[in-house]
Scaffold this motif. Structure first.
Motif, PDB file in Angstrom:
ATOM      1  N   GLN A   1      69.619  35.965  14.471  1.00 23.42           N
ATOM      2  CA  GLN A   1      69.254  35.241  13.256  1.00 23.42           C
ATOM      3  C   GLN A   1      69.706  33.787  13.323  1.00 23.42           C
ATOM      4  O   GLN A   1      70.766  33.476  13.868  1.00 23.42           O
ATOM      5  CB  GLN A   1      69.911  35.902  12.039  1.00 23.42           C
ATOM      6  CG  GLN A   1      68.952  36.707  11.207  1.00 23.42           C
ATOM      7  CD  GLN A   1      69.605  37.191   9.921  1.00 23.42           C
ATOM      8  OE1 GLN A   1      70.814  37.152   9.768  1.00 23.42           O
ATOM      9  NE2 GLN A   1      68.806  37.632   8.994  1.00 23.42           N
TER      10      GLN A   1
ATOM     11  N   LYS B   1      71.407  30.630  11.988  1.00 23.50           N
ATOM     12  CA  LYS B   1      72.545  30.432  11.095  1.00 23.50           C
ATOM     13  C   LYS B   1      72.741  28.984  10.685  1.00 23.50           C
ATOM     14  O   LYS B   1      73.544  28.695   9.810  1.00 23.50           O
ATOM     15  CB  LYS B   1      73.821  30.930  11.781  1.00 23.50           C
ATOM     16  CG  LYS B   1      73.913  32.424  11.888  1.00 23.50           C
ATOM     17  CD  LYS B   1      74.336  33.061  10.594  1.00 23.50           C
ATOM     18  CE  LYS B   1      75.769  32.705  10.271  1.00 23.50           C
ATOM     19  NZ  LYS B   1      76.225  33.333   9.002  1.00 23.50           N
TER      20      LYS B   1
ATOM     21  N   THR C   1      69.725  35.216   4.152  1.00 24.26           N
ATOM     22  CA  THR C   1      69.007  34.140   4.841  1.00 24.26           C
ATOM     23  C   THR C   1      67.807  33.662   4.036  1.00 24.26           C
ATOM     24  O   THR C   1      67.467  32.473   4.068  1.00 24.26           O
ATOM     25  CB  THR C   1      68.535  34.624   6.225  1.00 24.26           C
ATOM     26  OG1 THR C   1      69.654  35.156   6.930  1.00 24.26           O
ATOM     27  CG2 THR C   1      67.937  33.486   7.036  1.00 24.26           C
TER      28      THR C   1
ATOM     29  N   ARG D   1      66.996  29.801   2.990  1.00 26.38           N
ATOM     30  CA  ARG D   1      65.765  29.082   3.329  1.00 26.38           C
ATOM     31  C   ARG D   1      65.249  28.298   2.124  1.00 26.38           C
ATOM     32  O   ARG D   1      64.813  27.148   2.254  1.00 26.38           O
ATOM     33  CB  ARG D   1      64.720  30.083   3.813  1.00 26.38           C
ATOM     34  CG  ARG D   1      63.702  29.529   4.754  1.00 26.38           C
ATOM     35  CD  ARG D   1      62.963  30.617   5.490  1.00 26.38           C
ATOM     36  NE  ARG D   1      62.453  31.655   4.601  1.00 26.38           N
ATOM     37  CZ  ARG D   1      62.792  32.942   4.691  1.00 26.38           C
ATOM     38  NH1 ARG D   1      63.647  33.343   5.610  1.00 26.38           N
ATOM     39  NH2 ARG D   1      62.281  33.828   3.864  1.00 26.38           N
TER      40      ARG D   1
END
Length: 273
Positions: free
Chosen positions: A60, A62, A78, A82
């Motif tokens: 992922q 980061k 996440t 965003r």
């Protein structure tokens, strides 16, 4: 487990003056993989531990670049990160279009803190489940800020967020006085040592699960960067030289056993008087 009479909505205070929905959002940040931030007189850096959902999945992301002079590392959801990172980019772009200058870092952090605070006060909204470490540079030098879902933001010399971040904080508190005069390579080495403290016993930092974000002059192991001093993210083989510079972790000695050996099947057990 966390069920409470006053946690059905984020606008309801408990008799103890607590907002349980906001506290649960802070717990979501603690579930995310760790991120560490440090700053010196010349540089500000971020280090993050990336997770993968499985052997077939990629790691992922980061870290996010917001502008030439600002970057963030995240811990938590996440998807929420965003949305907030896009909002920060819009704020930074608006500042450049309207005033032809980079947006001051403290104002940029305050803008997302104000946005997050609205979700702790208005009915029908939920707090963001993500925390940020924000590094930036302006005329007064490098900066490191922490943003939390409660709408609070603070400036730090060094900070860590995410799972098992307290172990990293302990390391940072022991060494933070030396960070101000560190060069980039020493600062990254301190950051990697702090990030290593958040790992489980059977895990190690490697080029796949580690990200490094830098703001400040070019280091010894970096090639040409443009514009000079801008935010850049190092991943993959580019961080191997920094990982190799780490000192080996000291293993705790096994405790000496003072207990008497257990008797065999043929021996009688002596009872103490």
């Amino acid at each position: 487990m966390f069920r409470n009479t006053y946690d059905s909505d984020n606008t309801v205070f408990s008799p103890q003056g607590r907002l349980h929905q906001v506290e649960y959002a802070l717990e979501a940040v603690k579930q995310g993989s760790a991120a560490v931030g440090l700053r010196s007189k010349t540089h500000a850096i971020l280090l993050a531990l990336k997770r993968s959902t499985g052997e077939l999945a990629s790691y992922q992301q980061k870290m996010f670049r917001i502008d030439d002079h600002v970057g963030i590392a995240i811990a938590g959801l996440t998807s929420d990160a965003r949305v907030l990172s896009n909002f920060m980019r819009q704020q930074a772009m608006g500042e450049r279009m309207m005033f032809n200058r980079p947006m001051p870092v403290n104002r940029l952090v305050s803008s997302i803190a104000d946005k997050a605070q609205v979700n702790t006060q208005e009915y029908g909204r939920r707090p963001y489940g993500v925390g940020f470490l924000v590094i930036g540079q302006d005329q007064s030098g490098p900066h490191l800020f922490e943003f939390s879902p409660s709408g609070n933001s603070y400036e730090y010399y060094a900070m860590s967020i995410g799972a098992r971040s307290q172990s990293a904080k302990t390391y940072l508190e022991k060494h933070y006085e030396s960070f101000a005069d560190c060069n980039l390579e020493d600062l990254i080495r301190h950051g990697l040592h702090a990030l290593r403290e958040t790992l489980q016993q059977d895990k190690e930092l490697n080029v796949n699960n580690t990200s490094v974000g830098i703001i400040g002059p070019m280091g010894q192991h970096e090639k040409h960067i443009s514009p000079p001093g801008c935010f850049r993210i190092l991943e993959g083989e580019t961080i191997e030289v920094y990982l190799e510079s780490m000192e080996k972790k000291e293993e705790a000695p096994a405790p000496a056993s003072d207990a008497a050996p257990a008797p065999t099947a043929d021996e009688d057990v002596q009872m103490s008087e």
